[in-house]
Design an enzyme around this catalytic site. Structure first.
Site, PDB file in Angstrom:
ATOM      1  N   LEU A   8       7.331 -70.977 -47.437  1.00  0.00           N
ATOM      2  CA  LEU A   8       6.365 -70.516 -46.431  1.00  0.00           C
ATOM      3  C   LEU A   8       5.504 -69.404 -47.015  1.00  0.00           C
ATOM      4  O   LEU A   8       6.019 -68.387 -47.476  1.00  0.00           O
ATOM      5  CB  LEU A   8       7.096 -70.002 -45.185  1.00  0.00           C
ATOM      6  CG  LEU A   8       8.097 -70.962 -44.535  1.00  0.00           C
ATOM      7  CD1 LEU A   8       8.648 -70.357 -43.248  1.00  0.00           C
ATOM      8  CD2 LEU A   8       7.447 -72.308 -44.254  1.00  0.00           C
ATOM      9  N   GLY A  11       1.325 -66.913 -43.906  1.00  0.00           N
ATOM     10  CA  GLY A  11       1.127 -65.761 -43.013  1.00  0.00           C
ATOM     11  C   GLY A  11       0.095 -64.785 -43.561  1.00  0.00           C
ATOM     12  O   GLY A  11      -0.198 -64.755 -44.757  1.00  0.00           O
ATOM     13  N   ARG A  15       1.205 -56.557 -41.919  1.00  0.00           N
ATOM     14  CA  ARG A  15       1.838 -55.246 -42.094  1.00  0.00           C
ATOM     15  C   ARG A  15       1.622 -54.658 -43.492  1.00  0.00           C
ATOM     16  O   ARG A  15       1.887 -53.498 -43.729  1.00  0.00           O
ATOM     17  CB  ARG A  15       3.347 -55.369 -41.778  1.00  0.00           C
ATOM     18  CG  ARG A  15       3.622 -55.600 -40.308  1.00  0.00           C
ATOM     19  CD  ARG A  15       5.025 -56.129 -40.044  1.00  0.00           C
ATOM     20  NE  ARG A  15       5.152 -57.576 -40.283  1.00  0.00           N
ATOM     21  CZ  ARG A  15       6.260 -58.287 -40.090  1.00  0.00           C
ATOM     22  NH1 ARG A  15       7.357 -57.694 -39.674  1.00  0.00           N
ATOM     23  NH2 ARG A  15       6.280 -59.586 -40.322  1.00  0.00           N
ATOM     24  N   LYS A 349     -10.006 -51.326 -81.925  1.00  0.00           N
ATOM     25  CA  LYS A 349     -10.361 -52.454 -81.057  1.00  0.00           C
ATOM     26  C   LYS A 349     -10.859 -53.614 -81.897  1.00  0.00           C
ATOM     27  O   LYS A 349     -11.640 -53.397 -82.829  1.00  0.00           O
ATOM     28  CB  LYS A 349     -11.460 -52.013 -80.090  1.00  0.00           C
ATOM     29  CG  LYS A 349     -11.867 -53.094 -79.109  1.00  0.00           C
ATOM     30  CD  LYS A 349     -13.349 -53.065 -78.767  1.00  0.00           C
ATOM     31  CE  LYS A 349     -14.184 -53.701 -79.845  1.00  0.00           C
ATOM     32  NZ  LYS A 349     -15.590 -53.896 -79.512  1.00  0.00           N
TER      33      LYS A 349
HETATM   34  C1  UD1 Z   1      11.425 -64.002 -40.350  1.00  0.00           C
HETATM   35  C2  UD1 Z   1      12.482 -64.513 -39.358  1.00  0.00           C
HETATM   36  C3  UD1 Z   1      13.560 -63.453 -39.169  1.00  0.00           C
HETATM   37  C4  UD1 Z   1      14.177 -63.134 -40.508  1.00  0.00           C
HETATM   38  C5  UD1 Z   1      13.098 -62.716 -41.506  1.00  0.00           C
HETATM   39  C6  UD1 Z   1      13.707 -62.561 -42.880  1.00  0.00           C
HETATM   40  C7  UD1 Z   1      11.271 -65.961 -37.806  1.00  0.00           C
HETATM   41  C8  UD1 Z   1      10.714 -66.110 -36.455  1.00  0.00           C
HETATM   42  N1  UD1 Z   1      11.851 -64.807 -38.095  1.00  0.00           N
HETATM   43  O1  UD1 Z   1      10.803 -62.865 -39.778  1.00  0.00           O
HETATM   44  O2  UD1 Z   1      14.577 -63.920 -38.284  1.00  0.00           O
HETATM   45  O3  UD1 Z   1      15.147 -62.111 -40.332  1.00  0.00           O
HETATM   46  O4  UD1 Z   1      12.064 -63.706 -41.585  1.00  0.00           O
HETATM   47  O5  UD1 Z   1      12.727 -62.277 -43.818  1.00  0.00           O
HETATM   48  O6  UD1 Z   1      11.224 -66.891 -38.572  1.00  0.00           O
HETATM   49  N2  UD1 Z   1       4.580 -67.792 -42.230  1.00  0.00           N
HETATM   50  C9  UD1 Z   1       3.800 -68.932 -42.301  1.00  0.00           C
HETATM   51  N3  UD1 Z   1       3.159 -69.349 -41.180  1.00  0.00           N
HETATM   52  C10 UD1 Z   1       3.257 -68.697 -39.991  1.00  0.00           C
HETATM   53  C11 UD1 Z   1       4.053 -67.535 -39.946  1.00  0.00           C
HETATM   54  C12 UD1 Z   1       4.724 -67.116 -41.072  1.00  0.00           C
HETATM   55  O7  UD1 Z   1       3.690 -69.571 -43.355  1.00  0.00           O
HETATM   56  O8  UD1 Z   1       2.654 -69.158 -39.029  1.00  0.00           O
HETATM   57  C13 UD1 Z   1       5.275 -67.360 -43.462  1.00  0.00           C
HETATM   58  C14 UD1 Z   1       4.891 -65.977 -43.915  1.00  0.00           C
HETATM   59  O9  UD1 Z   1       3.823 -66.041 -44.851  1.00  0.00           O
HETATM   60  C15 UD1 Z   1       6.169 -65.495 -44.583  1.00  0.00           C
HETATM   61  C16 UD1 Z   1       7.266 -66.234 -43.840  1.00  0.00           C
HETATM   62  O10 UD1 Z   1       6.652 -67.304 -43.170  1.00  0.00           O
HETATM   63  O11 UD1 Z   1       6.208 -65.853 -45.952  1.00  0.00           O
HETATM   64  C17 UD1 Z   1       8.019 -65.362 -42.832  1.00  0.00           C
HETATM   65  O12 UD1 Z   1       7.083 -64.824 -41.906  1.00  0.00           O
HETATM   66  P1  UD1 Z   1       7.147 -63.317 -41.471  1.00  0.00           P
HETATM   67  O13 UD1 Z   1       6.053 -63.063 -40.526  1.00  0.00           O
HETATM   68  O14 UD1 Z   1       7.298 -62.434 -42.636  1.00  0.00           O
HETATM   69  O15 UD1 Z   1       8.525 -63.348 -40.627  1.00  0.00           O
HETATM   70  P2  UD1 Z   1       9.503 -62.129 -40.427  1.00  0.00           P
HETATM   71  O16 UD1 Z   1       8.950 -61.234 -39.385  1.00  0.00           O
HETATM   72  O17 UD1 Z   1       9.837 -61.536 -41.721  1.00  0.00           O
HETATM   73 MG    MG Z   2       8.959 -61.568 -43.597  1.00  0.00          MG
END
Ligand code: UD1
Ligand code: MG
Length: 449
Positions: A8, A11, A15, A349
């Site tokens: 994944l 996102g 933050r 260089k």
């Molecule tokens: C997520 C988990 C949480 C876990 C944590 C560990 C969920 C709802 N929560 O939270 O339980 O403890 O990871 O790191 O899954 N992403 C996408 N598409 C989206 C949203 C996110 O590709 O629509 C990707 C982001 O780029 C990232 C990953 O998914 O690489 C996780 O997303 P992030 O928003 O970081 O979730 P956390 O709040 O960390």
């Molecule tokens: Mg995360």
């Protein structure tokens, strides 16, 4: 059972407060996403799938041919992200490993163990958990009295009892593929307006299926990057890992806390790294060399038994037994051959210094070829730039360049030629000739003697 990894990476990384996509931020010299790609690489022959969205073009370019890409146009949550891979994966694989590009410290070994547990599992999910007092915003694992997993509750939705739970969701799962797609469709939107992948657990439990878990021994593997504080924490952990492995491999690191080695650097046995040494990019160092203190080496190859003291080296090549510093600066294309000695305040260089060249103090050599055993006097400068173009300088073997000589390029100095201190050389000097003055002229042969 065929395994496919889904990473994944769509996102926004809000933050991080950055114009750069979170997964492209560097850690030990490499973008975060490189670590997930590396960790899944040997788990399966099937090319991994990367879910992209935010800053998709740059992520795609960084990953290149190492993955297949699925575009998640709107980032509606982690469950939505995985579901967007359905069209290319449905019916094509048996197990799906889901990991996040913001979890760079997870090892291949941990992911492999997770997959092995799921291979034996009759239920549809095995997930990775960790125990930690600091929650870092992770989801909490809810279990029943018998220890069976019931659900994952996200921090934003957790009540005070749930918030005190110290078992956390690492955000890494192995799913049975033919169960996953329907389960994802059954997930309801959260109060935050997102579809949570974590809710697959509740779906499985509702069906009466057992959810398996694997607990991380080393919770530092689960340092996920959500903000820049996490990025610094991950950097520290990774540097400790890297330094540890080089020390075990025979490299002395005098003060590991102050030594930073990028992930792709290579170092030979019996090399010593002194405090405040930074080895970056594709740097390679041979055996028995001493680097530092206070030294930066980037994309540079250093041979055996070299000494690099308080200097900055970028894109350079040092053969064996080369000495440089203190306060030397090698820039792109600097090539110091066997036994070259370069003392304080030198800059080189795009130049080759042949074996045995000595350049003791305060010199600039640019765009030059220096022959064997040439002595470059203090303060010598190749005046290689006329304001518009760069010009080359060539100095023959055994020439002696007097202190503070200005070599106005283009220029060829013959073998065994000599220049007087302070001379400004504007014309080529034949072999065995002495030139002096401003502009430099050959000395009277009789006076030479
Ligand atoms: C997520 C988990 C949480 C876990 C944590 C560990 C969920 C709802 N929560 O939270 O339980 O403890 O990871 O790191 O899954 N992403 C996408 N598409 C989206 C949203 C996110 O590709 O629509 C990707 C982001 O780029 C990232 C990953 O998914 O690489 C996780 O997303 P992030 O928003 O970081 O979730 P956390 O709040 O960390
Ligand atoms: Mg995360």
């Amino acid at each position: 059972m065929k395994l496919t990894a889904v990473i994944l990476a769509a996102g926004h990384g809000t933050r991080m407060r950055s114009s750069l996509a979170k997964v492209l931020h560097p850690l030990a010299g490499k973008p975060l996403i490189e670590y997930s790609l590396e960790a899944v690489k040997d788990l399966s022959d099937d090319t991994p799938v990367v879910i992209i969205g935010h800053d998709a073009d740059n992520v795609r370019e960084t990953v290149g041919s190492r993955a297949r890409f699925v575009m998640q146009e709107q980032q509606l949550g982690t469950a939505h992200a995985v579901l967007s891979a359905e069209p290319i994966l449905v019916g094509k694989t048996d197990l799906i490993l889901v990991t996040s590009a913001d979890m760079p410290l997870l090892t291949a070994n941990t992911l492999d163990k997770l997959v092995q547990v799921q291979r034996e599992n009759s239920g549809p999910i095995t997930m990775l958990t960790l125990h930690n007092k600091q929650s870092r915003g992770f989801g909490r694992i809810i279990r029943d009295g018998g220890g069976a997993v019931l659900a994952i509750v996200e921090e934003a939705q957790a009540n005070s009892d749930q918030l005190s739970i110290e078992e956390l969701n690492a955000g890494v799962y192995c799913f049975r593929a033919n169960w996953l797609w329907d389960a994802l469709r059954r997930i309801e939107v959260s109060p935050k307006g997102e579809y949570y992948l974590t809710d697959t657990v509740a779906v499985a439990v509702m069906e009466g299926q057992r959810v398996q878990s694997l607990s991380l021994n080393d919770s530092s593997e689960a340092i996920g990057i959500n903000n820049r504080v996490h990025l610094a924490e991950a950097e520290r952990v990774l540097q400790d890992r890297i330094n540890f492995s080089w020390m075990i491999a025979g490299v002395t690191i005098k003060d590991p806390e102050t030594v930073y080695i990028d992930a792709d650097v290579h170092i030979g046995q019996d090399t010593v790294l002194l405090p405040n040494t930074h080895l970056r990019g594709s740097t390679v160092i041979g055996e028995g060399s001493i680097i530092g203190p206070n030294t930066i080496v980037e994309d540079t190859k250093i041979g055996n038994n070299c000494k690099v003291f308080a200097s900055v080296l970028e894109g350079a090549l040092l053969e064996n037994h080369v000495e440089i510093g203190p306060f030397g600066h090698l820039r792109k294309g600097a090539h110091l051959c066997e036994g070259v000695h370069m003392g304080n305040f030198g800059e080189v260089k795009n130049s080759r210094l042949s074996p045995g060249v000595k350049m003791g103090h305060f010199s600039y050599i640019g765009d030059a070829q220096i022959g064997e055993n040439v002595n470059i006097g203090a303060g010598t400068i190749t005046c290689n730039f006329d304001g518009t173009r760069k010009h080359p300088t060539e100095i023959g073997a055994d020439a002696f360049i007097g202190s503070s000589t200005m070599l106005v390029a283009p220029l060829i100095i013959g073998e065994r030629a000599r220049t007087g201190a302070g001379s400004v050389v504007t014309h080529d000097v034949p072999a065995d000739t002495v030139v002096v003055g401003v502009p430099a002229r050959p000395m009277d042969k009789n006076k030479n003697k």
